[in-house]
Scaffold this motif. Structure first.
Motif, PDB file in Angstrom:
ATOM      1  N   TYR A   3      46.324  36.804  29.897  1.00 13.55           N
ATOM      2  CA  TYR A   3      46.547  38.047  29.162  1.00 13.55           C
ATOM      3  C   TYR A   3      47.670  38.864  29.809  1.00 13.55           C
ATOM      4  CZ  TYR A   3      45.403  42.494  26.864  1.00 13.55           C
ATOM      5  OH  TYR A   3      45.452  43.661  26.157  1.00 13.55           O
ATOM      6  N   ARG A  59      34.380  43.853  30.089  1.00 13.72           N
ATOM      7  CA  ARG A  59      33.651  42.578  30.107  1.00 13.72           C
ATOM      8  C   ARG A  59      34.526  41.559  30.824  1.00 13.72           C
ATOM      9  NH1 ARG A  59      28.838  44.085  28.327  1.00 13.72           N
ATOM     10  NH2 ARG A  59      28.792  44.902  26.221  1.00 13.72           N
ATOM     11  N   ASP A  60      33.924  40.793  31.701  1.00 15.77           N
ATOM     12  CA  ASP A  60      34.677  39.753  32.410  1.00 15.77           C
ATOM     13  C   ASP A  60      35.176  38.699  31.437  1.00 15.77           C
ATOM     14  OD1 ASP A  60      34.461  40.803  34.970  1.00 15.77           O
ATOM     15  OD2 ASP A  60      32.525  39.854  35.323  1.00 15.77           O
ATOM     16  N   SER A  61      36.393  38.216  31.718  1.00 14.76           N
ATOM     17  CA  SER A  61      36.990  37.188  30.882  1.00 14.76           C
ATOM     18  C   SER A  61      37.812  36.259  31.757  1.00 14.76           C
ATOM     19  CB  SER A  61      37.889  37.829  29.822  1.00 14.76           C
ATOM     20  OG  SER A  61      38.646  36.845  29.164  1.00 14.76           O
ATOM     21  N   HIS A  62      37.824  34.993  31.433  1.00  7.88           N
ATOM     22  CA  HIS A  62      38.632  34.026  32.180  1.00  7.88           C
ATOM     23  C   HIS A  62      40.125  34.217  31.881  1.00  7.88           C
ATOM     24  CE1 HIS A  62      38.192  32.028  28.291  1.00  7.88           C
ATOM     25  NE2 HIS A  62      39.280  31.342  28.595  1.00  7.88           N
ATOM     26  N   LEU A  63      40.471  35.010  30.864  1.00  5.95           N
ATOM     27  CA  LEU A  63      41.866  35.267  30.513  1.00  5.95           C
ATOM     28  C   LEU A  63      42.489  36.384  31.349  1.00  5.95           C
ATOM     29  CD1 LEU A  63      41.499  35.120  26.633  1.00  5.95           C
ATOM     30  CD2 LEU A  63      42.297  33.307  28.163  1.00  5.95           C
ATOM     31  N   THR A  65      42.904  38.772  35.101  1.00  4.66           N
ATOM     32  CA  THR A  65      43.037  38.543  36.539  1.00  4.66           C
ATOM     33  C   THR A  65      41.777  38.901  37.314  1.00  4.66           C
ATOM     34  OG1 THR A  65      43.918  40.765  36.924  1.00  4.66           O
ATOM     35  CG2 THR A  65      45.518  38.995  36.519  1.00  4.66           C
ATOM     36  N   GLY A  66      40.997  39.829  36.797  1.00  7.87           N
ATOM     37  CA  GLY A  66      39.820  40.302  37.529  1.00  7.87           C
ATOM     38  C   GLY A  66      40.152  41.449  38.459  1.00  7.87           C
TER      39      GLY A  66
END
Length: 112
Positions: A3, A59-63, A65-66
């Motif tokens: 993203y 919401r956490d997403s694999h797209l 960076t965190g």
């Protein structure tokens, strides 16, 4: 991470349009940078207020960076808001450019 890369690519595309037509940053760099900074900051404050009110929730997403720049506020949100402000100014100044150009062409046609 995907993203953020997409947002950076989109910002690059906006910069290319801006550079080609000298619409915003490339026409008035200091004023435009100020508008982008103020607009982005305004929307970040708005997001923080919405997060505090419980309206926005990350919401956490694999797209993504965190990386979080605040509670429930991901890094990508700042780049999205920067893109949103830049895109809006490119669209606005581009519309003005077209409007003024059409007016000049119309006046030139009336004079001949």
């Amino acid at each position: 991470m995907i993203y953020l890369i997409i947002l950076l690519l989109l910002l690059g595309c906006m910069a290319l349009l801006d550079a080609r037509w000298k619409l915003f940053l490339f026409a008035h760099p200091w004023a435009a940078a100020s508008v982008l900074a103020i607009g982005t900051a305004y929307f970040l404050v708005w997001d923080v207020a919405a997060i505090a009110a419980g309206i926005f929730l990350h919401r956490d997403s694999h797209l993504m960076t965190g990386i979080m720049i605040g509670p429930q506020l991901p890094l990508e949100e700042a780049f999205f808001l920067l893109f949103l402000c830049y895109q809006t100014m490119i669209l606005f100044t581009g519309a003005l450019h077209i409007w003024h150009r059409r007016g000049r062409l119309r006046r030139a046609g009336e004079q001949s």
